[in-house]
Design a protein around this motif. Structure first.
Motif, short mmCIF file in Angstrom:
data_model
loop_
_atom_site.label_atom_id
_atom_site.label_comp_id
_atom_site.label_asym_id
_atom_site.label_seq_id
_atom_site.Cartn_x
_atom_site.Cartn_y
_atom_site.Cartn_z
N HIS A 112 27.05 46.56 28.53
CA HIS A 112 27.00 45.55 27.47
C HIS A 112 28.25 45.67 26.60
CE1 HIS A 112 22.83 44.52 28.33
NE2 HIS A 112 22.68 45.80 28.60
N ASP A 113 28.70 44.55 26.09
CA ASP A 113 29.84 44.51 25.18
C ASP A 113 29.37 44.01 23.83
OD1 ASP A 113 31.81 45.31 27.07
OD2 ASP A 113 31.76 43.30 27.92
N GLY A 114 30.19 44.21 22.84
CA GLY A 114 29.88 43.69 21.52
C GLY A 114 29.76 44.81 20.51
N LYS A 115 29.52 44.41 19.26
CA LYS A 115 29.38 45.38 18.18
C LYS A 115 28.54 44.76 17.08
CE LYS A 115 33.92 43.91 16.77
NZ LYS A 115 35.29 44.23 16.88
N SER A 116 28.13 45.61 16.16
CA SER A 116 27.32 45.16 15.04
C SER A 116 28.21 44.57 13.95
CB SER A 116 26.55 46.35 14.47
OG SER A 116 25.91 46.00 13.27
#
Length: 142
Positions: A112-116
């Motif tokens: 998974h990719d992404g961030k908060s």
């Protein structure tokens, strides 16, 4: 571990010497098969191990390399044909096939990719858990 409630005593016993730092253990419904992740802080990943439990004795059946560190939770599918691993630090989900002779084969890893929105605390994706639906047809990943 064994607990003697009458003595209020907990004792630790080693029943398998061939594993280094087991971080998670799973058992099948019959409780004759144990799956564990062997993690070593100095090695990237570790090993996913399948052990047979007979009485109080464990015997190694299969060991395959596990590429990710800091795995949080493993699940065995309701039909006991698959093992899934949520990998917190790698932000991935790995799926393994458990064949009839209890050997594991890696099927797929999904990263998974992404961030908060709070980048100082969660600068990248983290997979926390996996849960199979009651019918076993779906895998929920959080």
């Amino acid at each position: 571990m064994k607990f003697a409630p009458e003595d209020n005593l907990l004792t630790v016993e080693t029943i398998f010497e061939g594993i280094n730092n087991p971080s998670f253990l799973l058992a099948n419904r019959a409780e004759n098969l144990v799956i564990s992740l062997e993690e070593d802080a100095n090695v990237n990943g570790g090993n996913l191990m399948v052990l047979e439990l007979a009485g109080e004795k464990l015997t190694s059946i299969d060991t395959i390399p596990f590429l990710w560190r800091s795995s949080l939770l493993y699940r065995i599918s309701p039909n006991e044909q698959f093992v899934v691993a949520a990998n917190y630090s790698g932000g991935s989900l790995s799926i393994y096939k458990l064949n009839p002779s209890n050997q594991l084969s890696h099927l797929q890893t999904i990263r998974h990719d992404g961030k908060s929105i709070n980048e100082s605390r969660q600068e990248k994706a983290h997979v926390h858990s996996t849960v199979f639906s009651p019918d076993g047809n779906f895998l929920l990943v959080r």
